[in-house]
Every structure is written in C-alpha cells, then in structure tokens.
Motif scaffolding. Sequence first.
Motif, PDB file in Angstrom:
ATOM      1  N   UNK A  93       0.898  -1.187   0.117  1.00 37.94           N
ATOM      2  CA  UNK A  93       0.155   0.060   0.124  1.00 37.94           C
ATOM      3  C   UNK A  93       0.957   1.250   0.038  1.00 37.94           C
ATOM      4  N   UNK A  94       1.862   1.147   0.692  1.00 37.00           N
ATOM      5  CA  UNK A  94       2.594   2.308   0.756  1.00 37.00           C
ATOM      6  C   UNK A  94       3.549   2.665  -0.461  1.00 37.00           C
ATOM      7  N   UNK A  95       3.957   1.595  -1.025  1.00 36.81           N
ATOM      8  CA  UNK A  95       4.553   1.688  -2.412  1.00 36.81           C
ATOM      9  C   UNK A  95       3.417   2.025  -3.320  1.00 36.81           C
ATOM     10  N   UNK A  96       2.151   2.126  -3.230  1.00 34.16           N
ATOM     11  CA  UNK A  96       1.191   2.556  -4.399  1.00 34.16           C
ATOM     12  C   UNK A  96       0.609   1.257  -5.075  1.00 34.16           C
ATOM     13  N   UNK A  97       0.896   0.251  -4.897  1.00 37.66           N
ATOM     14  CA  UNK A  97       0.410  -1.066  -5.529  1.00 37.66           C
ATOM     15  C   UNK A  97      -1.503  -0.814  -5.174  1.00 37.66           C
TER      16      UNK A  97
END
Length: 329
Positions: free
Chosen positions: A241-245
């Motif tokens: 989630x933090x990586x933008x997936x």
Amino acid sequence: MTAPNTRDPRALLRDCADHPSAFLAMNHGTHHHLGVRAPGVIAYRMRGRRAVQLGGPFAAPEHRGTLLDEFRDALPRPGRPLTVAQLRTDDVSLYEARGFTVNQFGSTYAIDLQCFTVRGKALAKIRQNTSRARREGVTVEEASADSATTVMLDAIDVAWLRDKGRHVKKLDFLVGERGGAGERYRRTFLARHHGKVVAYLTYSPAYGRRPGWLYDLTRRAPDAPVGTVELLNLTALLRFQDEGAPWLHLGLTPLAGLDPRHEPSSSSRVLNSAITTLAKRGQALYPARTQEAFKLKWAPHVIEPEYLAFEGGASVPSVWNLLRITRAV
C-alpha cells in the motif's frame, strides 16, 4: 492492447494477461504456447498426451479466440480433450462457443489497497490476531534471496509437510512455488518467533485490470503462534500500500463461494453436484471453509467466481487428469 515483439513468456504475461493468477504460468514444469497469429501466451501442463490449461488465453480480448484456436490446433489429436482450470467469467462464452462444458470451481478474492484500512468492525479479528502475535514476540521482515534464507525456508517446508502427514503432497500448478524462472520477481516475507523463523508468505506480480500482488504461497511451522500468518500478510499488505500498489489478490479458493447464479448454461449437472458435495463434506480432502474464512477476514472488496472447462464434456479421465497434475491426489 498491443503486445511487444517478444518471445519472453514473462513479458507477454505482463503486457497481455488480465488474470490475477497469471504469474503462476511461470511455475516450474509449466509449458507456454506463444502466439504466432496473435500476441499472447497460453500456459499448460501435460500428463501423457492430455493437457490442462491455466486460465484462459493470456491476450487482449480481440486476440483470445485466435490464440485459443491456434493452441488447440497444436495439441495432440484426436481423442485428447483439453481441460482448463481457473477460467475467468470474461472467457466463459469463448469456451462455450467451442463446445466446452464449464462449471464453477471456486472463487477468487481481492483487496483494493487504495481504500483498505485496518480500522472498523470488519477487520476486528485481524487486529486481534496480529496483536496477539506481536505480544508473543513475533516479528516480520522481507527476506532477501540468498542461500541463508533458502536454508531457513527449506526448514519451514519440511516442518509444514511433516505436520500435514506423510501422505500429504505439496499442491502444484494452481499455487505458487519457490525458485524457478519467476523467483526474482517474487517477494517473500518471513516471521520470526524469538529469533527462529516459523512461517513465510510469498507474493507474485499480478497483471491486468487490477494490477498489484498475488498472495500465492503460505508455509507455517506447527509451533508458530496464533496470528503469525495474519501479521505476515498485514505487514506485506501495508508495505504494498505504501508503495502505491493498487491491489492485493488473495487467490483462488476451490469449492468456495459456489452459487447457482454463477453456473453457466453449459455446466454439467453431475459435476456441479459432485463439486457442491465436496464443498459441504470434503473438508478432509481440501480445507475450503478454512481457506475461505481466512480470506473473508480481510473484508475483500472483490469476490469473483472461477471455473473449470472441459472440452467435449466433463469426464472421469479429464477430472482425474486435473487432480493428478495439481497433485491433489
């Protein structure tokens, strides 16, 4: 969508596949039919001269029919009907038009990471179990692909298989794996309990309209504290989630989410009855209810049916061949 000018199966999956489990096509022992008249790839296994296909044709919608016909023309004939596992709803009509019998086999689950939150009543069990694991001293880290990690994960595999019993086999083809051609694209998260590795999860890239990651393999030692697997998955989920997936896919659960509304007009009543009976009474053969309950705890935003398709109708040899290839028997 136009695929690149490549004969690399992984690149074709990345650019052409619209299936959350498409990366399982990279498993060891899986063959690839690379399109000649249409860009795309079909993944399959052979047992003798019988073929079992994974998913539909991994190609743009306008190319799927051509790719499927090309693949069928290349198979040994006559008298060697094709079986397809994990067919998506969008491809059902494609196979029905070619005379296949299509039955729902289970459901697949997905979490929208753009709106996921651990807060609220729906995730109460996840919060409870992960807190318990932390109190017990469980920590989670993303593993590097080195020899020391391999040794630790091998030990978990041995402990997991021993706990299941000497007659249990590792399922194949429809689940993830360690090693193989796709190894460098996967991500592995491991859990330690007072320094000892007690469980791990692996994730594969997911392609198509809901890109992100696929939760594809779980291994847990018998002495891992309650909540270890939930803590592993939550840690990975929050990192993605933090990586933008955009999405985390929890994968197929066979025999789960069966619904008469999902049955195609071509379905076999006999096979439908057998699948329904297994779902109700076959917990010893496959823990569908346990797997489904775990996935529902994450309050998935999408639940979709997946199907089996049998060329020329569902037959005992075709079903047996599928079970043998997946090592379910």
